[in-house]
Design a protein around this motif. Structure first.
Motif, PDB file in Angstrom:
ATOM      1  N   LYS A  98       5.438  -3.860   0.918  1.00 55.20           N
ATOM      2  CA  LYS A  98       4.357  -3.381   1.780  1.00 55.20           C
ATOM      3  C   LYS A  98       4.934  -2.462   2.851  1.00 55.20           C
ATOM      4  O   LYS A  98       6.089  -2.627   3.276  1.00 55.20           O
ATOM      5  CB  LYS A  98       3.663  -4.567   2.475  1.00 55.20           C
ATOM      6  CG  LYS A  98       2.860  -5.466   1.532  1.00 55.20           C
ATOM      7  CD  LYS A  98       1.586  -4.803   1.072  1.00 55.20           C
ATOM      8  CE  LYS A  98       0.708  -5.754   0.284  1.00 55.20           C
ATOM      9  NZ  LYS A  98      -0.546  -5.108  -0.156  1.00 55.20           N
ATOM     10  N   ASP A  99       4.099  -1.536   3.313  1.00 48.95           N
ATOM     11  CA  ASP A  99       4.579  -0.626   4.354  1.00 48.95           C
ATOM     12  C   ASP A  99       4.750  -1.328   5.690  1.00 48.95           C
ATOM     13  O   ASP A  99       5.436  -0.806   6.586  1.00 48.95           O
ATOM     14  CB  ASP A  99       3.664   0.592   4.486  1.00 48.95           C
ATOM     15  CG  ASP A  99       2.198   0.251   4.717  1.00 48.95           C
ATOM     16  OD1 ASP A  99       1.871  -0.952   4.891  1.00 48.95           O
ATOM     17  OD2 ASP A  99       1.376   1.181   4.716  1.00 48.95           O
ATOM     18  N   ASN A 106      11.560  -5.840   2.441  1.00 44.04           N
ATOM     19  CA  ASN A 106      11.398  -4.980   1.274  1.00 44.04           C
ATOM     20  C   ASN A 106      12.679  -4.894   0.457  1.00 44.04           C
ATOM     21  O   ASN A 106      12.640  -4.880  -0.783  1.00 44.04           O
ATOM     22  CB  ASN A 106      10.944  -3.580   1.702  1.00 44.04           C
ATOM     23  CG  ASN A 106       9.457  -3.516   1.991  1.00 44.04           C
ATOM     24  OD1 ASN A 106       8.646  -4.138   1.311  1.00 44.04           O
ATOM     25  ND2 ASN A 106       9.093  -2.757   3.010  1.00 44.04           N
ATOM     26  N   ARG A 130       0.733   4.558  -1.801  1.00 46.53           N
ATOM     27  CA  ARG A 130       0.287   4.217  -0.445  1.00 46.53           C
ATOM     28  C   ARG A 130       0.292   2.701  -0.233  1.00 46.53           C
ATOM     29  O   ARG A 130      -0.027   1.955  -1.143  1.00 46.53           O
ATOM     30  CB  ARG A 130      -1.132   4.749  -0.212  1.00 46.53           C
ATOM     31  CG  ARG A 130      -1.220   6.258  -0.035  1.00 46.53           C
ATOM     32  CD  ARG A 130      -2.661   6.718  -0.115  1.00 46.53           C
ATOM     33  NE  ARG A 130      -3.221   6.434  -1.432  1.00 46.53           N
ATOM     34  CZ  ARG A 130      -4.529   6.286  -1.685  1.00 46.53           C
ATOM     35  NH1 ARG A 130      -5.407   6.360  -0.707  1.00 46.53           N
ATOM     36  NH2 ARG A 130      -4.946   6.061  -2.913  1.00 46.53           N
ATOM     37  N   SER A 131       0.668   2.315   0.944  1.00 44.87           N
ATOM     38  CA  SER A 131       0.711   0.936   1.446  1.00 44.87           C
ATOM     39  C   SER A 131       1.897   0.144   0.919  1.00 44.87           C
ATOM     40  O   SER A 131       2.126  -0.970   1.372  1.00 44.87           O
ATOM     41  CB  SER A 131      -0.595   0.168   1.177  1.00 44.87           C
ATOM     42  OG  SER A 131      -0.607  -0.429  -0.102  1.00 44.87           O
ATOM     43  N   PHE A 133       6.265  -0.049   0.038  1.00 47.31           N
ATOM     44  CA  PHE A 133       7.460   0.310   0.819  1.00 47.31           C
ATOM     45  C   PHE A 133       7.733   1.809   0.775  1.00 47.31           C
ATOM     46  O   PHE A 133       8.420   2.347   1.639  1.00 47.31           O
ATOM     47  CB  PHE A 133       8.680  -0.467   0.305  1.00 47.31           C
ATOM     48  CG  PHE A 133       9.322   0.141  -0.924  1.00 47.31           C
ATOM     49  CD1 PHE A 133      10.453   0.934  -0.791  1.00 47.31           C
ATOM     50  CD2 PHE A 133       8.800  -0.083  -2.194  1.00 47.31           C
ATOM     51  CE1 PHE A 133      11.055   1.499  -1.906  1.00 47.31           C
ATOM     52  CE2 PHE A 133       9.388   0.475  -3.311  1.00 47.31           C
ATOM     53  CZ  PHE A 133      10.522   1.271  -3.167  1.00 47.31           C
ATOM     54  N   SER A 134       7.183   2.481  -0.237  1.00 48.78           N
ATOM     55  CA  SER A 134       7.438   3.901  -0.481  1.00 48.78           C
ATOM     56  C   SER A 134       6.247   4.777  -0.107  1.00 48.78           C
ATOM     57  O   SER A 134       6.177   5.934  -0.535  1.00 48.78           O
ATOM     58  CB  SER A 134       7.742   4.089  -1.971  1.00 48.78           C
ATOM     59  OG  SER A 134       6.664   3.553  -2.753  1.00 48.78           O
ATOM     60  N   GLY A 135       5.322   4.253   0.684  1.00 51.57           N
ATOM     61  CA  GLY A 135       4.040   4.923   0.880  1.00 51.57           C
ATOM     62  C   GLY A 135       4.086   6.223   1.645  1.00 51.57           C
ATOM     63  O   GLY A 135       3.119   6.985   1.622  1.00 51.57           O
ATOM     64  N   HIS A 136       5.189   6.496   2.327  1.00 52.98           N
ATOM     65  CA  HIS A 136       5.358   7.755   3.057  1.00 52.98           C
ATOM     66  C   HIS A 136       6.819   8.157   2.912  1.00 52.98           C
ATOM     67  O   HIS A 136       7.706   7.286   2.876  1.00 52.98           O
ATOM     68  CB  HIS A 136       4.992   7.567   4.536  1.00 52.98           C
ATOM     69  CG  HIS A 136       4.989   8.823   5.335  1.00 52.98           C
ATOM     70  ND1 HIS A 136       6.146   9.424   5.795  1.00 52.98           N
ATOM     71  CD2 HIS A 136       3.962   9.616   5.750  1.00 52.98           C
ATOM     72  CE1 HIS A 136       5.844  10.520   6.453  1.00 52.98           C
ATOM     73  NE2 HIS A 136       4.522  10.662   6.444  1.00 52.98           N
ATOM     74  N   LEU A 139       9.228   6.461   5.199  1.00 55.93           N
ATOM     75  CA  LEU A 139       9.479   5.061   4.882  1.00 55.93           C
ATOM     76  C   LEU A 139      10.519   4.917   3.778  1.00 55.93           C
ATOM     77  O   LEU A 139      11.372   4.025   3.828  1.00 55.93           O
ATOM     78  CB  LEU A 139       8.180   4.377   4.448  1.00 55.93           C
ATOM     79  CG  LEU A 139       7.102   4.162   5.501  1.00 55.93           C
ATOM     80  CD1 LEU A 139       5.849   3.601   4.847  1.00 55.93           C
ATOM     81  CD2 LEU A 139       7.595   3.222   6.595  1.00 55.93           C
TER      82      LEU A 139
END
Length: 277
Positions: A98-99, A106, A130-131, A133-136, A139
């Motif tokens: 999760k982000d 994570n 999105r949302s 660990f890799s959502g952005h 991140l």
């Protein structure tokens, strides 16, 4: 290098197994990407039917979305990944973490996935989504730096939304990310959403060209690395990914039709490249 293109089960979940498999065969896909039931008999029935049809299998693990708390998420991830690997697919595509989890949490989930992958000798790749660990991009970067074994599924439509752009201003991010990609979700997103209404429409040409350039680069990197196989799943999804009309809620496009159209585009693009190389 072979490029194999898989049909998403997402959006066709209401169809009986054999009806869906026959639909996949008729369209000309090389395999199916789907989540598998936890019930062993149901799982094995799907696996047998897919194998009997001569299709490949990629297992999708997304159900951890229902477990927001870290410990519950970790338990579910273990169960779901073991179930997926027991099917002996080409690979497992996992929605991991999760982000809002800490980096340590994570990393513990990614280490768990790596351990299961090594135990079963099945690659587990982690989806840019999105949302998760890799959502952005911001991140993901620390994980790429700290975990050289980390492998990804590129669904870059999610980053278009997260960054409200076509990533024109982030060449360094892409340079670090694309070499880690082992599987592609071929959906075309835009700066305000993860899915254009119809990628064939002229007004979406900039978005399509941006995504094709990313996918071309990934395929070229894998070919240069001597990989024998690259897998791609067109992944245009049902509502609310597919736009719908207000009041009537009628979809403005057909997700399965878009996936079959993307299959044709990718087949022509990468088969031609393979035959000329």
């Amino acid at each position: 290098m072979q490029v194999k293109i898989f049909a998403p089960h997402w959006g066709s979940n209401e169809l009986p197994p054999q009806v869906f498999i026959d639909r996949v065969l008729e369209a000309g896909f090389d395999g199916i990407e789907m989540s598998l039931p936890l019930d062993a008999a149901q799982r094995d029935d799907w696996v047998r039917r897919i194998a009997d049809a001569g299709l490949g299998l990629i297992v999708a693990q997304w159900e951890t979305v229902f477990h927001p708390g870290f410990e519950a998420h970790k338990r579910a991830l273990r169960e779901l990944l073991v179930n997926a690997c027991e099917a002996r697919p080409l690979l497992v595509n996992s929605h991991t973490g999760k982000d809002y989890y800490t980096q340590e949490q994570n990393e513990a989930l990614l280490a768990l996935a790596d351990s299961i992958s090594r135990d079963y000798h099945v690659p587990i790749v982690h989806e840019i989504h999105r949302s998760r660990f890799s959502g952005h991009p911001a991140l993901l970067m620390p994980y790429l730096e700290r975990m050289p074994q980390l492998q990804l599924t590129a669904d870059l439509s999610h980053w278009c939304v997260a960054c409200e752009s076509l990533l024109e201003d982030q060449p360094d991010t892409l340079e670090k990310t694309l070499p880690r990609v082992r599987h592609i979700h071929a959906r075309v997103g835009h700066a305000q959403g993860p899915q254009v209404a119809d990628f064939r429409a002229p007004e979406t040409a900039p978005e399509l060209q941006a995504h094709l350039a990313w996918w071309d680069r990934i395929v070229a990197l894998r070919r240069a690395d001597g990989a024998e196989l690259m897998t791609i799943t067109p992944e245009f999804g049902p509502a609310p990914y597919t736009f719908s009309q207000p009041y009537t809620r009628q979809p403005v496009s057909n997700a399965w039709e878009l996936n079959v159209a993307m299959l044709a585009l990718l087949r022509g693009r990468y088969e031609a490249a393979s035959s000329s190389s």
